[in-house]
Each structure stands twice: as C-alpha cells, then as structure tokens.
Design an enzyme around this catalytic site. Structure first.
Site, mmCIF file in Angstrom:
data_model
loop_
_atom_site.group_PDB
_atom_site.id
_atom_site.type_symbol
_atom_site.label_atom_id
_atom_site.label_comp_id
_atom_site.label_asym_id
_atom_site.label_seq_id
_atom_site.Cartn_x
_atom_site.Cartn_y
_atom_site.Cartn_z
ATOM 1 N N GLY A 134 -85.636 21.740 55.813
ATOM 2 C CA GLY A 134 -87.053 21.737 55.489
ATOM 3 C C GLY A 134 -87.712 22.986 56.043
ATOM 4 O O GLY A 134 -88.943 23.093 56.052
ATOM 5 N N ARG A 171 -86.839 28.217 38.630
ATOM 6 C CA ARG A 171 -87.754 27.694 39.642
ATOM 7 C C ARG A 171 -89.238 27.860 39.293
ATOM 8 O O ARG A 171 -90.026 26.945 39.517
ATOM 9 C CB ARG A 171 -87.455 28.292 41.023
ATOM 10 N N CYS A 210 -86.353 30.355 23.615
ATOM 11 C CA CYS A 210 -87.269 29.899 22.578
ATOM 12 C C CYS A 210 -88.015 28.644 23.019
ATOM 13 O O CYS A 210 -87.876 27.569 22.443
ATOM 14 C CB CYS A 210 -86.514 29.685 21.280
ATOM 15 N N GLU A 211 -88.700 28.795 24.104
ATOM 16 C CA GLU A 211 -89.598 27.791 24.678
ATOM 17 C C GLU A 211 -90.470 28.589 25.616
ATOM 18 O O GLU A 211 -90.168 29.739 25.905
ATOM 19 C CB GLU A 211 -88.816 26.785 25.539
ATOM 20 N N TYR A 236 -81.316 28.181 45.198
ATOM 21 C CA TYR A 236 -81.640 27.378 44.009
ATOM 22 C C TYR A 236 -81.978 28.250 42.803
ATOM 23 O O TYR A 236 -82.822 27.882 41.977
ATOM 24 C CB TYR A 236 -82.774 26.384 44.310
ATOM 25 N N PRO A 266 -79.720 23.853 56.866
ATOM 26 C CA PRO A 266 -80.618 24.677 56.063
ATOM 27 C C PRO A 266 -79.921 25.311 54.859
ATOM 28 O O PRO A 266 -78.773 25.747 54.953
ATOM 29 C CB PRO A 266 -81.056 25.773 57.042
ATOM 30 N N GLY A 267 -80.634 25.331 53.750
ATOM 31 C CA GLY A 267 -80.145 26.050 52.573
ATOM 32 C C GLY A 267 -81.047 27.247 52.345
ATOM 33 O O GLY A 267 -80.725 28.397 52.632
HETATM 34 C C1 LIG Z 1 -80.828 20.201 49.738
HETATM 35 C C2 LIG Z 1 -80.503 19.670 51.049
HETATM 36 C C3 LIG Z 1 -80.645 20.481 52.193
HETATM 37 C C4 LIG Z 1 -81.172 21.883 52.155
HETATM 38 O O1 LIG Z 1 -82.534 21.941 51.973
HETATM 39 P P1 LIG Z 1 -83.306 23.350 52.047
HETATM 40 O O2 LIG Z 1 -84.703 23.028 51.743
HETATM 41 O O3 LIG Z 1 -82.677 24.272 51.047
HETATM 42 O O4 LIG Z 1 -83.102 23.888 53.411
HETATM 43 C C5 LIG Z 1 -80.272 19.919 53.389
HETATM 44 N N1 LIG Z 1 -79.793 18.657 53.460
HETATM 45 C C6 LIG Z 1 -79.644 17.867 52.396
HETATM 46 C C7 LIG Z 1 -79.092 16.503 52.548
HETATM 47 C C8 LIG Z 1 -79.992 18.344 51.152
HETATM 48 O O5 LIG Z 1 -79.854 17.547 50.084
#
Ligand SMILES: *Cc1c(COP(=O)(O)O)cnc(C)c1O
Length: 403
Positions: free
Chosen positions: A218, A298, A328-329, A356, A260-261
């Site tokens: 988050g 996104r 085409c949208e 993402y 974290p992603g």
């Molecule tokens: C997607 C996800 C994340 C990563 O969330 P970010 O907002 O990209 O940091 C972490 N844990 C779980 C279980 C997720 O599904």
C-alpha cells in the site's frame, strides 16, 4: 534516465517499448530496508504481479527480496528466476484447494484467505504451516479519518471471525506460522496504518507459533509534482519500534514482512511510444500514438495519471494536447495536457510505467505486446522481444477445412 538514453533505446529496439531502470528499483529497495534497519529480521517480498518479467525477478533476487505471488504460474516464474521455494509466499484470493496444495507441495509458504479452505487444508495437511490473511476492516476515510473499511470486501478473513479461525486451528491441529494483512489502499496517513497494525498485533497474540507478521503493501508513490507519497522513514521509525515492542511482549523475535509491488517498480518504468498523427479539430489537438490501452490500460481502467514528455522536442513551446491511442474505442491517455510541441514521429515518454503496465497488456485489436528493456549500469538489455504475427496465431486452432 536521461532523454537521450531513452531515445537511443527507442531507436535501437523500436517503439512502443517499456524501459526499466534497475538503479531506481535498487534505490527504492534500499530506502525501505534502511527505514526498518532497527528491526532484526525484515523481509521484503516483491509483489510479482506488478511486473513479472523473469529478468526483473532475477534482479529482485539479486537485491535480496523474497517474492509475493498470487497464482501458481507466478510461483513457477519465481522458481525459474532462482528463488528458493521458502523465499516465496503464495497469497492468492479465492483459488482452488488444488492450487494451494500445488504451491505447498513445492515448498512455498501459503497464505489462506477464507475459512472454508482453511478447514479443508488443515484437515488434509495438518503438518504444513500456513499463514492467515486477516482483513482488519480499516482504511483511511475522508479527511484522513480512520473509518471501517468495506465489511464485505472479498479479501482476507474478517477480524471479526478470529474465533472461527482459532476453532478451526484447534480442530485440525494446523500450525499457523504467520498472519498477514493487505488492505490494498494507499498508506497516506501512517497513523491509519499503525491503527490497522494494532489490530493485527492484537490478533497475533492468539497464535502461539508465529514466525512472521506480514503487513502487505500500500506504499504510495508520486505520479506528479506535489503528489503525496508514503513517508517510508516515518513508517519505519514508528512501525519498527512498535514491532520490536510487540516481539518483546510475544516473547520471540519475529520477521516483519512487506510485499510491495508498485513501490519497487512503478517509478523505475518508462513507456515510449511514437506519435502517428497530430489531428487538429475545432476544439482539440489530438496526438494519436502508435499504442493504446492494449499496452497501457491504467489511465482508462483506473483513471491514473502518467506524466507525458515529448522526448523528441524537450525545449519546445508547450501546447495543450489530448493524447489518444489507436484502439477502435475511446482510449485517452491524457486530456488537454501541456506537452512541448508535438510533431508526427516524435517519441513520447510515459512515466510511472513500471507497475501494472506491461503486466496488464493484451492483444486487443490483434496488436503485438511491446518489447521490454532493462537499463542496467549504463547498458540497455532486451528482456522481452516484441511479439510477432506468429505469436498472435500460436494457440489458435484453424478448423477452416470443416466448413
Ligand atoms: C497486489 C498485491 C500487493 C502489491 O500491492 P502494491 O500496491 O503494488 O504494492 C501486495 N500484496 C498482495 C496480496 C497483493 O495482492
């Protein structure tokens, strides 16, 4: 990365292309680990789904990350990228018992998000320890007040069902070695996050065999000038201190995990696309690019903002453009955005394109997915080839002769 370097990549590998800067990923990782350096055992499990290229996963491994995965395919990618099974956590939601069993058989830490599967898994495999995903029902409300989140959110087991979890654990004799939360909302107000953490600590006291507590993710990153971002240092100081206190109370040193992603890869990514056409209408100037929501969804899907720069004319006079795709949208990347004057053939750069973005590409309109390049120590490495016509047809079964 410098405009010159990005343009050179667009001309060497073609556009559209995704470019990732390994130094930025490393910087983010180091900032997070430094913020929590008072915690004896910290584990950063990179959320694979944000950007799942094998070379990116290998780089995460090189940095010292573990892996957070949400499908058995991501688990396999992680193993292929050189992660040990015990460095991977499987945190899906609503997957089948079979898929969980497959991950557990590989030796991956599994995380269970519902009572039904917990009971089934526990009855069949009491000897495999599992983590429990708790939904603390906390999120930041308006004016950053703490409010009770979706009580009907599909994610995790409600904190109100803690007695059920304990009953199933007792009945099945399953060992619960971790508890986890991932609220999915942005950590803007650290106090809100700490509040949710207290709920998790409180629940944690009920489990005697914990090895780790996973606080999910988050972390918010800035998309444009002036955006609020998570104050990682403050979070590290406050949560780190509280975590250490909790370990004292609990009587055991636990691992603090995050997954974290976006935080790790969002800002490291740039998406480059050439302008096909500049189209002037009576009210708007459109810059139509050689791409669409098949490559970057996104802005249309979440309304997210991506900064756009014209790499080919950095010093030009700023004008207002609506940047649109070729699908085409309606696929509008930006409305009436100030960008330095655009000519056909110019290369535009979309920032915050690491998380993402490629991961959500598709072949809609029978277009190819773009190439991916990793910029590492001053060198551009192709890490995914652009698709070809053969790729588009690959899995199709042509039954033309039956007609
Ligand atoms: C997607 C996800 C994340 C990563 O969330 P970010 O907002 O990209 O940091 C972490 N844990 C779980 C279980 C997720 O599904």
């Amino acid at each position: 990365m410098k405009a010159k370097e990005l343009l050179a990549i667009a001309s060497e590998f073609g556009a559209p292309v995704y470019v990732y800067d390994s130094a930025k990923i490393q910087k983010q990782y180091e900032r997070l680990t430094k913020a929590f350096d008072k915690v004896e055992s910290l584990k950063v499990n990179y959320a694979t789904k944000a950007l799942s290229n094998l070379s990116i996963l290998r780089f995460m491994k090189h940095l010292g990350c573990g892996l957070d995965t949400v499908s058995i395919q991501e688990v396999r990618l992680g193993l292929d990228a050189g992660f040990q099974a015990d460095e991977i956590i499987f945190t899906p939601n609503g997957v089948s018992l079979e898929e969980l069993e497959e991950a557990a058989t590989l030796g991956v830490q599994i995380n269970i998000d519902n009572l039904s599967i917990l009971e089934q898994f526990g009855s069949k495999h009491p000897n495999i320890p599992v983590c429990i995903r708790i939904n603390p029902h906390v999120m930041a409300g308006g004016n950053s007040k703490i409010s009770v989140g979706h009580i009907d959110s599909k994610f995790g087991i409600s904190i109100h069902q803690l007695p059920h979890i304990l009953r199933i654990a007792k009945l099945t004799n399953i060992k619960i070695n971790g508890i986890h939360m991932h609220t999915g909302s942005d950590i803007l107000d650290i106090d809100v996050f700490l509040y949710a953490s207290e709920i998790l600590f409180d629940a944690a006291k009920q489990f005697k065999d914990l090895e780790f507590i996973d606080f999910g993710s988050g972390f918010k990153v800035p998309y444009k000038e002036g955006d609020i971002q998570t104050n990682i240092e403050e979070l590290g100081k406050k949560l780190g201190k509280r975590f250490n206190e909790f370990c004292e109370e609990y009587g055991k040193s636990l691992t603090l995990a995050f997954e974290p992603g976006k935080y790790l890869v969002s800002e490291a990514g740039n998406f480059l696309a050439a302008v096909n056409v500049v189209k002037q209408t009576t009210s708007t100037v459109f810059a139509g690019i050689d791409s669409g929501f098949n490559h970057l969804i996104r802005p249309m899907f979440y309304g997210s903002y991506h900064d756009i720069k014209n790499l080919s004319n950095p010093g030009g006079k700023e004008r207002f453009y609506s940047v649109v795709g070729y699908i085409c949208e309606t696929d509008t990347f930006a409305n009436n955005r100030r960008i330095t004057e655009i000519s056909e053939g110019d290369v535009l750069c979309f920032s915050n394109a690491g998380a993402y973005c490629f991961a959500m590409t598709s072949n809609y309109n029978s277009r190819y997915r773009p190439a991916e390049v990793l910029w590492h120590k001053g060198q551009a490495h192709l890490i995914r080839k652009r698709e070809t016509y053969e790729d588009l047809k690959q899995n199709q079964v042509d039954i033309g002769s039956t007609f």
